[in-house]
Design an enzyme around this catalytic site. Sequence first.
Site, PDB file in Angstrom:
ATOM      1  N   ALA A 181      67.629  33.368 -21.707  1.00  0.00           N
ATOM      2  CA  ALA A 181      68.451  33.657 -22.891  1.00  0.00           C
ATOM      3  C   ALA A 181      69.551  32.631 -23.174  1.00  0.00           C
ATOM      4  O   ALA A 181      70.355  32.843 -24.085  1.00  0.00           O
ATOM      5  CB  ALA A 181      69.066  35.064 -22.804  1.00  0.00           C
ATOM      6  N   ASP A 182      69.592  31.531 -22.431  1.00  0.00           N
ATOM      7  CA  ASP A 182      70.578  30.485 -22.747  1.00  0.00           C
ATOM      8  C   ASP A 182      70.089  29.127 -22.237  1.00  0.00           C
ATOM      9  O   ASP A 182      70.849  28.367 -21.628  1.00  0.00           O
ATOM     10  CB  ASP A 182      71.938  30.824 -22.143  1.00  0.00           C
ATOM     11  N   ILE A 183      68.817  28.824 -22.501  1.00  0.00           N
ATOM     12  CA  ILE A 183      68.263  27.541 -22.071  1.00  0.00           C
ATOM     13  C   ILE A 183      68.787  26.434 -22.986  1.00  0.00           C
ATOM     14  O   ILE A 183      68.674  26.513 -24.206  1.00  0.00           O
ATOM     15  CB  ILE A 183      66.722  27.573 -22.090  1.00  0.00           C
TER      16      ILE A 183
END
Length: 309
Positions: free
Chosen positions: A174-176
Amino acid sequence: MQDNGHQISADFRYTLFTRKFNMGLGLSKKGNKSLNDPKRFVVNGHTYKIINIVGQGGEATVYQCEDENGYRHAAKVFYFSRFPPQQLRQRVDGFLKEARILRYLSGRSPHFVTLVDYEYKPSENVGYMVMELGTGCLRQHMQGLPLNDQARNMFWRQIVGILKALEDAQIVHADIKPDNIIIVDGILKITDLGLAFGLPWTRQSTRRPIVRGTIDYMAPEVFSHQTGFKSDVWSAGVILYEMTYGRPPYFSIFDRNQKVAAISAMAPIMFPPMFDPVLMDCIRQCLRFNSFLRPNAFLLQAHPYSRML
């Protein structure tokens, strides 16, 4: 008198700095009676010496540190005193969740950062997470410029490996983004799992009550509170676009609200001409607005560009 005054003022400032530094690291006399050096901290009985600061964020500071045997690690230190008391439970729960996910992932794939140890110390209001140390992050290699063909493809194949490993472990990151991918002995490893969550294979996405992430790398569906494995694929596609063109797709929109509106409304993405149709197809596949039409990690691994040597 003036010189003495300056000396007293300087000594006073130094004393204040030392106290604040000690308190920030949880190294007050009460918290760590055996330690007098403010550049040391203890996690589950093991002492670590701080070498330097690697990075700073809103919730934590990352240090390079050295253990008792001389091995170097990264230490992510969460200073919960930075937040209002009413947020303490939520922040501590977030720290523990991230540490447990990292512990669960450690050893499952070479693309996961290894967690060495972690501990929350209520008496100090500090959380410590000791992990594998990288030599830098992908962002430092990109430097806002397009990468050459060889470097881009080498990094991309490993990014796809990260996606596949996450999906196999049933974890959505969810935060690549390039800042959250570090390099250890030439291997790309995903880090910073503060927004990560578990998701069974039977579900491709789930509703999230709060929209969080890094706007330039967030998929359109995330702004509608839906996040899943293919949201990570979109983020990876943004990185591939950035490695190709030197900037993310919506980089030219500077206003935050306008950028959110453009991505959530699926505003057309500009694709400047290139001479590699296989690369272009891979980028376009990852950046499909409809998440159901986006490839999952398994299909992306089979794409000709992901298999190119």
